[in-house]
Write an enzyme that holds these catalytic residues in place. Structure first.
Site, PDB file in Angstrom:
ATOM      1  N   ASN A  91     -70.638 106.594   9.779  1.00  0.00           N
ATOM      2  CA  ASN A  91     -71.254 107.399  10.853  1.00  0.00           C
ATOM      3  C   ASN A  91     -72.766 107.363  10.781  1.00  0.00           C
ATOM      4  O   ASN A  91     -73.436 107.992  11.595  1.00  0.00           O
ATOM      5  CB  ASN A  91     -70.748 108.852  10.833  1.00  0.00           C
ATOM      6  CG  ASN A  91     -71.471 109.678   9.795  1.00  0.00           C
ATOM      7  OD1 ASN A  91     -71.834 109.157   8.737  1.00  0.00           O
ATOM      8  ND2 ASN A  91     -71.694 110.941  10.074  1.00  0.00           N
TER       9      ASN A  91
ATOM     10  N   GLY B 272     -60.038 111.471  11.476  1.00  0.00           N
ATOM     11  CA  GLY B 272     -61.253 110.887  10.915  1.00  0.00           C
ATOM     12  C   GLY B 272     -62.039 111.864  10.049  1.00  0.00           C
ATOM     13  O   GLY B 272     -62.521 111.512   8.967  1.00  0.00           O
TER      14      GLY B 272
ATOM     15  N   GLU C 239     -70.488 103.708  -1.156  1.00  0.00           N
ATOM     16  CA  GLU C 239     -69.165 103.829  -1.794  1.00  0.00           C
ATOM     17  C   GLU C 239     -68.143 104.572  -0.936  1.00  0.00           C
ATOM     18  O   GLU C 239     -67.043 104.071  -0.684  1.00  0.00           O
ATOM     19  CB  GLU C 239     -69.297 104.543  -3.148  1.00  0.00           C
ATOM     20  CG  GLU C 239     -67.960 104.622  -3.888  1.00  0.00           C
ATOM     21  CD  GLU C 239     -67.983 105.538  -5.108  1.00  0.00           C
ATOM     22  OE1 GLU C 239     -69.000 106.235  -5.336  1.00  0.00           O
ATOM     23  OE2 GLU C 239     -66.955 105.568  -5.816  1.00  0.00           O
TER      24      GLU C 239
ATOM     25  N   ALA D 264     -55.403 115.179   9.378  1.00  0.00           N
ATOM     26  CA  ALA D 264     -55.448 113.861   8.736  1.00  0.00           C
ATOM     27  C   ALA D 264     -56.185 112.853   9.617  1.00  0.00           C
ATOM     28  O   ALA D 264     -55.990 111.658   9.497  1.00  0.00           O
ATOM     29  CB  ALA D 264     -54.023 113.376   8.447  1.00  0.00           C
TER      30      ALA D 264
ATOM     31  N   GLY E 264     -68.159 125.623  10.206  1.00  0.00           N
ATOM     32  CA  GLY E 264     -68.383 124.216  10.533  1.00  0.00           C
ATOM     33  C   GLY E 264     -69.831 123.862  10.842  1.00  0.00           C
ATOM     34  O   GLY E 264     -70.176 122.680  10.873  1.00  0.00           O
TER      35      GLY E 264
ATOM     36  N   LYS F 247     -67.051 104.058  14.848  1.00  0.00           N
ATOM     37  CA  LYS F 247     -67.211 104.278  13.404  1.00  0.00           C
ATOM     38  C   LYS F 247     -66.592 103.168  12.545  1.00  0.00           C
ATOM     39  O   LYS F 247     -67.058 102.914  11.437  1.00  0.00           O
ATOM     40  CB  LYS F 247     -66.606 105.632  13.005  1.00  0.00           C
ATOM     41  CG  LYS F 247     -67.425 106.821  13.503  1.00  0.00           C
ATOM     42  CD  LYS F 247     -66.879 108.140  13.006  1.00  0.00           C
ATOM     43  CE  LYS F 247     -67.731 109.297  13.476  1.00  0.00           C
ATOM     44  NZ  LYS F 247     -67.343 110.578  12.890  1.00  0.00           N
TER      45      LYS F 247
HETATM   46  P1  NDP Z   1     -59.120 113.361  15.160  1.00  0.00           P
HETATM   47  O1  NDP Z   1     -58.701 113.271  16.581  1.00  0.00           O
HETATM   48  O2  NDP Z   1     -59.339 112.106  14.381  1.00  0.00           O
HETATM   49  O3  NDP Z   1     -58.033 114.250  14.344  1.00  0.00           O
HETATM   50  C1  NDP Z   1     -57.589 115.477  14.858  1.00  0.00           C
HETATM   51  C2  NDP Z   1     -56.706 116.174  13.837  1.00  0.00           C
HETATM   52  O4  NDP Z   1     -56.347 117.461  14.353  1.00  0.00           O
HETATM   53  C3  NDP Z   1     -55.391 115.448  13.555  1.00  0.00           C
HETATM   54  O5  NDP Z   1     -55.023 115.661  12.218  1.00  0.00           O
HETATM   55  C4  NDP Z   1     -54.424 116.148  14.522  1.00  0.00           C
HETATM   56  O6  NDP Z   1     -53.086 116.099  14.089  1.00  0.00           O
HETATM   57  C5  NDP Z   1     -54.916 117.574  14.405  1.00  0.00           C
HETATM   58  N1  NDP Z   1     -54.534 118.399  15.558  1.00  0.00           N
HETATM   59  C6  NDP Z   1     -55.130 118.427  16.783  1.00  0.00           C
HETATM   60  N2  NDP Z   1     -54.530 119.321  17.572  1.00  0.00           N
HETATM   61  C7  NDP Z   1     -53.502 119.865  16.836  1.00  0.00           C
HETATM   62  C8  NDP Z   1     -52.517 120.867  17.102  1.00  0.00           C
HETATM   63  N3  NDP Z   1     -52.454 121.486  18.280  1.00  0.00           N
HETATM   64  N4  NDP Z   1     -51.657 121.207  16.112  1.00  0.00           N
HETATM   65  C9  NDP Z   1     -51.733 120.602  14.903  1.00  0.00           C
HETATM   66  N5  NDP Z   1     -52.640 119.640  14.599  1.00  0.00           N
HETATM   67  C10 NDP Z   1     -53.528 119.287  15.547  1.00  0.00           C
HETATM   68  O7  NDP Z   1     -60.432 114.252  15.181  1.00  0.00           O
HETATM   69  P2  NDP Z   1     -61.573 114.345  14.047  1.00  0.00           P
HETATM   70  O8  NDP Z   1     -60.914 114.258  12.738  1.00  0.00           O
HETATM   71  O9  NDP Z   1     -62.664 113.401  14.388  1.00  0.00           O
HETATM   72  O10 NDP Z   1     -62.147 115.827  14.302  1.00  0.00           O
HETATM   73  C11 NDP Z   1     -61.409 116.971  13.926  1.00  0.00           C
HETATM   74  C12 NDP Z   1     -62.290 118.206  14.037  1.00  0.00           C
HETATM   75  O11 NDP Z   1     -63.402 118.085  13.152  1.00  0.00           O
HETATM   76  C13 NDP Z   1     -62.901 118.421  15.437  1.00  0.00           C
HETATM   77  O12 NDP Z   1     -62.783 119.792  15.761  1.00  0.00           O
HETATM   78  C14 NDP Z   1     -64.370 118.079  15.260  1.00  0.00           C
HETATM   79  O13 NDP Z   1     -65.204 118.865  16.115  1.00  0.00           O
HETATM   80  C15 NDP Z   1     -64.583 118.487  13.809  1.00  0.00           C
HETATM   81  N6  NDP Z   1     -65.723 117.813  13.211  1.00  0.00           N
HETATM   82  C16 NDP Z   1     -66.739 118.590  12.750  1.00  0.00           C
HETATM   83  C17 NDP Z   1     -67.860 118.030  12.203  1.00  0.00           C
HETATM   84  C18 NDP Z   1     -68.960 118.916  11.742  1.00  0.00           C
HETATM   85  O14 NDP Z   1     -70.047 118.406  11.449  1.00  0.00           O
HETATM   86  N7  NDP Z   1     -68.743 120.222  11.616  1.00  0.00           N
HETATM   87  C19 NDP Z   1     -68.002 116.559  12.063  1.00  0.00           C
HETATM   88  C20 NDP Z   1     -66.839 115.812  12.534  1.00  0.00           C
HETATM   89  C21 NDP Z   1     -65.748 116.442  13.100  1.00  0.00           C
HETATM   90  P3  NDP Z   1     -52.115 114.863  14.488  1.00  0.00           P
HETATM   91  O15 NDP Z   1     -52.449 113.748  13.552  1.00  0.00           O
HETATM   92  O16 NDP Z   1     -50.770 115.442  14.288  1.00  0.00           O
HETATM   93  O17 NDP Z   1     -52.420 114.537  15.933  1.00  0.00           O
END
Ligand code: NDP
Length: 280
Positions: A90, A131, A81, A129, A246, A69
């Site tokens: 994406n 992606g 933007e 926080a 979602g 990405k």
């Molecule tokens: P990332 O790996 O970039 O970020 C994951 C986030 O979840 C971080 O903030 C992480 O915190 C937090 N996290 C994970 N496990 C825990 C835990 N046990 N306790 C507390 N915080 C936790 O993933 P993405 O941002 O790419 O994806 C996140 C979710 O979004 C996924 O479930 C994905 O399926 C969903 N998604 C859904 C989409 C849709 O179309 N519905 C599109 C894109 C994503 P930390 O920074 O502390 O590790």
């Protein structure tokens, strides 16, 4: 058909799940479009060749998933933007022979949220926080959300997102530590889970959140698509909140991508039915 110019697809290290392909091709069929969407597994070192190939063959565009990405940006001809603020693309779209990078994740979220609330002027509490949180919060801020509080386990990652939003958007953004059970403060209008907590197969995992602070009328959105009825969605429903699952984001980012590539307003109901069948 003019085969190559009607080609779209996904570039990812691991091919996207069948859900996205099935959903987009269901829309193409439903609208009588002689188009295809294909999954391509692309290693990081081959991304340049993949984009040059798509360009050479006149593809209409493609989605990019992890880990491409950010890396794809230097291979494109320009950015929309929000993709430019997020620093992540994406969805690439061919416009006048140039590939422009967009980000449809956050836009898809906003479209599903808009069915229940307009975020303009609202106060939002966001868990996560990563992606997806970045995409969702940038779009919320560009849509006029007044204030955004980020709650994240890793403090530095949360602080980076707060900085990005404060530097590039007008939303007042702050960080709240997540070192004990979180509560929803008074005055919050919308809560969004952007963490992966509850994602299959860890379906029984729940946010460390005092569900007694979920008050009736609060809008609670969970972007975890599988399963759509997460622990958070079920708890929020039981407390009288208005819920957004979602699948709405997944379907709507597809609707927006199809609009960019083909100009057609795809039928979201057909697409949702397809992913619901896959996610049970
Ligand atoms: P990332 O790996 O970039 O970020 C994951 C986030 O979840 C971080 O903030 C992480 O915190 C937090 N996290 C994970 N496990 C825990 C835990 N046990 N306790 C507390 N915080 C936790 O993933 P993405 O941002 O790419 O994806 C996140 C979710 O979004 C996924 O479930 C994905 O399926 C969903 N998604 C859904 C989409 C849709 O179309 N519905 C599109 C894109 C994503 P930390 O920074 O502390 O590790």
């Amino acid at each position: 058909m003019n085969f190559l110019s009607n080609l779209t697809g996904s570039f990812a290290l691991q091919a996207a799940g069948n859900a996205t392909v099935a959903m987009i091709e269901a829309a193409y069929r439903h609208h009588g479009l002689d188009w295809r969407y294909i999954n391509c597994e692309v290693r990081p070192e081959a991304l340049g060749d993949a984009v040059r190939g798509a360009r050479a063959m006149g593809w209409a565009g493609f989605n990019c998933s992890l880990p491409h990405k950010v890396a794809v940006i230097s291979l494109l001809d320009g950015l929309g933007e929000s993709a430019s603020v997020m620093g992540a693309v994406n969805c690439a779209v061919r416009r006048d022979g140039r590939f422009i990078g967009e980000n449809t994740d956050g836009k898809g979220f906003l479209k599903s949220l808009a069915e229940v609330i307009d975020p303009a002027g609202k106060r939002v509490l966001v868990f996560g926080a990563g992606g997806a949180a970045r995409a969702v919060t940038v779009e919320l801020a560009l849509a006029g959300a007044a204030a955004i509080t980020i709650v994240n386990r890793a403090r530095e990652r949360g602080a980076d997102l707060v900085r990005l939003l404060n530097d590039h958007t007008a939303a007042r953004t702050d960080l709240s530590a997540w070192d004990s059970t979180a509560r929803v403060p008074d005055g919050v209008d919308i809560l969004v889970n952007c963490t992966s907590i509850g994602l299959f197969p860890n379906v029984e995992a729940a946010l460390d959140l005092d569900t007694a602070s979920l008050r009736p009328g609060l809008v609670v959105a969970d972007i975890v698509p599988s399963p759509p009825r997460t622990e958070l969605i079920q708890a929020a429903e039981a407390r009288g909140c208005i819920v957004v699952d979602g699948l709405g984001m997944l379907v709507n980012q597809g609707v927006i991508s199809i609009k960019y590539w083909t100009g057609i307003d795809a039928d979201a109901t057909v697409m949702r039915r397809t992913v619901e069948a896959i996610y049970g």
